[in-house]
Structures are given as C-alpha cells and as structure tokens.
Design a protein around this motif. Structure first.
Motif, PDB file in Angstrom:
ATOM      1  N   TRP A 167       6.543 -10.667 -37.640  1.00 32.07           N
ATOM      2  CA  TRP A 167       6.722 -10.599 -39.098  1.00 32.07           C
ATOM      3  C   TRP A 167       5.588  -9.821 -39.750  1.00 32.07           C
ATOM      4  O   TRP A 167       5.801  -8.922 -40.550  1.00 32.07           O
ATOM      5  N   GLN A 220       5.617  -6.125 -38.695  1.00 30.12           N
ATOM      6  CA  GLN A 220       6.679  -5.404 -39.405  1.00 30.12           C
ATOM      7  C   GLN A 220       6.286  -5.093 -40.846  1.00 30.12           C
ATOM      8  O   GLN A 220       6.792  -4.138 -41.443  1.00 30.12           O
ATOM      9  N   ARG A 253      15.456   0.204 -37.905  1.00 30.25           N
ATOM     10  CA  ARG A 253      15.716  -1.199 -38.242  1.00 30.25           C
ATOM     11  C   ARG A 253      16.697  -1.856 -37.283  1.00 30.25           C
ATOM     12  O   ARG A 253      16.544  -3.024 -36.916  1.00 30.25           O
ATOM     13  N   LEU A 301      14.905  -3.008 -34.148  1.00 29.31           N
ATOM     14  CA  LEU A 301      13.628  -3.643 -34.402  1.00 29.31           C
ATOM     15  C   LEU A 301      13.266  -4.685 -33.350  1.00 29.31           C
ATOM     16  O   LEU A 301      12.181  -4.649 -32.764  1.00 29.31           O
ATOM     17  N   LYS A 308      12.285 -10.883 -38.185  1.00 24.11           N
ATOM     18  CA  LYS A 308      13.143 -10.064 -39.037  1.00 24.11           C
ATOM     19  C   LYS A 308      13.893 -10.933 -40.041  1.00 24.11           C
ATOM     20  O   LYS A 308      14.128 -10.532 -41.188  1.00 24.11           O
ATOM     21  N   ASN A 314      11.732 -11.358 -42.852  1.00 21.94           N
ATOM     22  CA  ASN A 314      11.651 -10.141 -43.661  1.00 21.94           C
ATOM     23  C   ASN A 314      12.901  -9.891 -44.497  1.00 21.94           C
ATOM     24  O   ASN A 314      12.825  -9.317 -45.577  1.00 21.94           O
ATOM     25  N   THR A 315      14.060 -10.322 -43.967  1.00 24.14           N
ATOM     26  CA  THR A 315      15.321 -10.069 -44.677  1.00 24.14           C
ATOM     27  C   THR A 315      15.737 -11.235 -45.557  1.00 24.14           C
ATOM     28  O   THR A 315      16.785 -11.168 -46.204  1.00 24.14           O
ATOM     29  N   GLY A 364      20.043  -9.895 -40.468  1.00 24.66           N
ATOM     30  CA  GLY A 364      18.930 -10.392 -39.673  1.00 24.66           C
ATOM     31  C   GLY A 364      19.344 -11.306 -38.540  1.00 24.66           C
ATOM     32  O   GLY A 364      18.532 -11.619 -37.669  1.00 24.66           O
TER      33      GLY A 364
END
Length: 500
Positions: free
Chosen positions: A39, A42, A114, A117, A178, A181-182, A188
C-alpha cells in the motif's frame, strides 16, 4: 504522509512480518504486513521513496528473524557486544538492498500498470527473495513462505516450494494493498480472488504424490551440551561417555546423533573409544548415523556424518555441502573478522551436492547437516534419479550456538516446510533442540523438550515418489521461478509501453 511516518510504518510492518516466522498460526499477520508495505509503496510517488520503505521493512524483518546471530558472535565467538550487534544490523541492512531495489522498480513500473499491480509486486518480491537465497552462498533464513506451514497456502508447497508460496503471499498482500488504495471498489477485488482461486485449486490436488514404504524404529539423541563446554577438556569425557552409553543402549533400526556430537577427529579420541564403537555396531542390529568432523591437516577437514551398520565396510560417509560463512568457511577478504572470534574448526572443505543416501532396511535415509535443510533446491538434487531418491530425510544440527532463543523453533519450521515440499518425513537429531520426528504432511509426531538432555525413540514411515517440486527443482533448480518472475516483469513492461 511525512517520510518519517512512512518509514516508521515500514519498520512496524517489518517487525510484524518477522513475528510471523516462528509463529505458524500468525500467517495472516504476515499477509497484513505485506499489504501495508504494498500500500505504501504504491503511494510512494518516487522510486527513491519506495526503495527507502522497502529497505527499512526488510532490515527490521531480518533483524527480527535473525537477531540470535548476536549470541553466537558475542557469547561464543568473543566479539564485543557492540561489534556483534553491528554485524547483525549490517548483514540485515545489506541483504535488504534486494528488497529496496525491488520496491524501487515497482514504483517505476506500477504507474501505468494498474492491471498488473499485484502480480508485478509478487514477481519483484520473488526476485528479491531469490537473490537473498542464492547470491554469496545465500542466506534465505526467514523467507516469507515459511510463515504458511500451517496456513491455507501450505498445499502449494509440493507444487512450487517455499519461494512459490512467498510469491503467492506477496500477490495476496499486494491485492489487499490495492484494495486499500481503491477504497474497496470492484476493480480491487480481481487480483485477490485470482490468488485465492489458485490456493483452492492446489488444495484439491496436493495429496498422493508419494506412497508409504516401510516403518523404521529410530532413536534420536539430544545431548544438550552447552556450546561453551563442547570443547572443554574437563567436560568432554563425560559427553563422550554419554553418547557411547546411548549408542550402546539404542535398539531398533537406526540411531542418529546431532551434528558433531563427537567434536573430535577419530584419531583424537581416547584410546579404544572408536574401536569399541565399531565393534558394538558390528555385533548389533542397529545402524548408526554419527555426526563428527573428519580429515587432517594435509587433506583438509569436513563437517561429516558417518553411517555405521553391521556387515557394511567401508562406512557410509556424508560431507556437508552448504557451509556456513564465517562459521565453516571464510569468505574472501574476511579472515580478519573470523580471527576476532574464538571458533574452532572454522574452515571446512565442501562435500558433493548430490550425495547418496544411507540404506537402512531398504529405506534410503538422506542426511543433511545444520542449515542445509534451508536449501530445498539443493536437497532436490538428490531426486534426479527416482530409483535412488531418498525416502526419509535426517537433519543433524547443533543450534547450541544461538542459546535459548527462537532459533530452534524457526529451524523446526524450516524442516516442516521441506517435508511439505517433498512429502517425505524428516528426522531431526539436534544438540539442544528441536529434536523431533516430522511426518510427510509436516506434522510433528514426536518431539523432545528443547534445552534438555534426552532420547527420543519412535516410528517413522518412509515414502517413495516425487512431488512436482522435487521433479522440476531436481532438473532445473530455481530457474523456473526466475523465469516466472521475469515473464511477469516482461508482460508488465509490455503493458506499460502499450498504455504509454
């Protein structure tokens, strides 16, 4: 997030990752630690920042997993405390440069990749672990896959080995990162679900690669000789007498001693000791695997195992192949460092990689010494000829160098992973622990308490056959995993170029 807070979070995640090694019920903690690392990497925004995060994570991870090296260097090697602590820190910091480079490359490639990832993160993680396990003789202690001996990823072991499990764990961790992040959006979930599907598929088809052969009755000796007394002339006769008495009293098919249970060369033993031992084996029915040094000043010395059995001449001999840097072999340019420590027999010769097994009642018992069972790809070399492949592993160790620490439990965890990779049992005869019998499913069926003197007698069932890991690793070593990582990197780079 300020850089100092970023690095502090990386240090905490690295500590959590180390905690999961040696505590097999905490595999989920490791996944969360990797998720936190992924995380933040990224979100790093630059390759240098990502490298710093990865380097701090890796350094704390390795210090937390190998801090007991301090004891061997300070208490038994005689190094000043500050120098021993600095050596552990510098070793961990150096080995973490691989992860730092991997995270820097991830930051560079992930900007327009992406879709790739999670697999990209996993491939770079795999490359970093392989580099640490192979370069400069390799030191893969605390590799990430060991956290999953009792976890849901364990069924992957006979397919892809410990590094492959680490790859999947990193994939899962990156997928969780991810998701953070999303914000939990549907895009994700795809990487996470794909990795979970792989685990379920492996669980369904991981049984039955090996089949049972014969049962042996084995006796494992644990002398519990403190390392600072191992070569003490005043205490050595009592140690030699104890092992002689236990070898004489042992019944069944096989008795196994720890590594260098007899710390002297045969020609240095008290008069009559060696002759009496050979005569006893020749008159009995119990075979012996005996750990001791062999050689002389002219031919060189080896850390060895002798196999003695009735009617068998010459004796079986196994010489350790993968030597411990600084403890058994002196790296070029580091003689000054070794000279600072008071460690006897610090420079050994290397034995062959693909060594034969010791046959006991038709079972092929394959010895490995100390941390040799850390290198599954090297043990796999013994499976190149299925007709001569081992049916039982025997690890003979002396972890007394590291005191009453977590090291024996970590080593037990490593041995359990080898049994999962090859679906063979492992017999562990150690000086201070963990002396145990592990079956082909990684389950500890019998174990002596650590740091006590004792004798463990029980059954072990041999297994014949080859797992997929044994087949491909015996033929190609770890190159297939390197090819996997390179293939993912190439696909991610092509995808990035297409979207550029």
């Amino acid at each position: 997030m300020p850089l100092w807070l970023e690095l502090l979070a990386a240090a905490g995640a690295g500590a959590a990752h180390a905690w999961s090694f040696g505590n097999t019920s905490l595999w989920w903690v490791q996944l969360l630690a990797i998720a936190l690392l992924a995380w933040r990497v990224q979100q790093a925004g630059s390759a240098w920042r990502a490298a710093g995060i990865g380097w701090v994570f890796g350094t704390v991870w390795l210090v937390g997993g190998t801090w007991w090296l301090f004891i061997s260097m300070h208490r038994y090697g005689g190094l000043p405390a500050w120098l021993a602590a600095a050596a552990v820190l510098l070793l961990s910091a150096f080995l973490s440069l691989y992860l730092a480079g991997a995270m820097a490359l991830h930051a560079r490639l992930a900007a327009r990749t992406r879709l790739w990832l999670a697999p990209l993160f996993a491939a770079l993680w795999l490359l970093a672990e392989l580099a640490r396990g192979l370069v400069f003789t390799g030191f893969p202690w605390a590799a990430s896959g060991y956290a999953h001996v009792d976890g849901p990823l364990a069924p992957l072991a006979p397919w892809v080995g410990v590094y492959g499990i680490g790859f999947v764990a990193a994939w899962l961790g990156a997928a969780l990162g991810k998701l953070l992040n999303t914000g939990g959006r549907p895009c994700g979930w795809a990487p996470l679900l794909s990795a979970l599907a792989l685990c379920v598929a492996a669980s369904a088809v991981s049984e039955g690669f090996t089949t049972p052969t014969r049962n042996l009755t084995v006796t494992l000796l644990q002398g519990n000789v403190p390392q600072d007394e191992k070569f003490d002339a005043a205490r050595l006769p009592a140690v030699l007498d104890w092992y002689a008495d236990q070898l004489q009293a042992a019944t069944g098919d096989l008795v196994i001693t720890p590594e260098t249970a007899i710390p002297l060369l045969p020609q240095q033993l008290p008069p009559g000791y060696w002759d009496a031992l050979e005569r006893q084996v020749a008159q009995g029915q119990t075979a012996v695997l005996l750990g001791l040094p062999l050689g002389d000043l002219d031919t060189g010395y080896t850390n060895s195992v002798l196999g003695l059995a009735r009617g068998r001449q010459p004796h079986y001999r196994y010489d350790k192949h993968h030597l411990v840097p600084f403890g058994e072999v002196i790296p070029t340019g580091f003689r000054w460092f070794v000279d600072l420590m008071r460690m006897p027999l610090g420079d050994f010769d290397r034995g062959p990689l693909n060594a034969p097994s010791f046959e006991v009642r038709g079972e092929r018992v394959a010895p490995n010494i100390c941390y040799e069972d850390l290198f599954g790809e090297e043990l796999a070399a013994r499976f190149a000829d299925p007709a001569r492949a081992p049916t039982v592993f025997a690890n003979m160790s002396n972890i007394g160098w590291f005191g009453d620490t977590v090291a024996p439990y970590q080593h037990l965890q490593i041995s359990r992973m080898r049994t999962l990779e090859f679906q063979l049992p492992m017999l562990r005869a150690t000086n201070t622990g963990a002396t145990a019998v592990i079956d082909h499913t990684g389950r500890v069926t019998q174990q002596l308490p650590t740091f006590t003197r004792g004798v463990l007698t029980g059954p072990v069932q041999g297994r014949a056959g080859l797992t997929p890991f044994a087949r491909w690793a015996s033929a190609a070593g770890l190159w297939p995993l390197l090819a996997l990582a390179a293939g993912v990197l190439l696909a991610a780079w092509v995808w990035r170029r297409r979207d550029a």
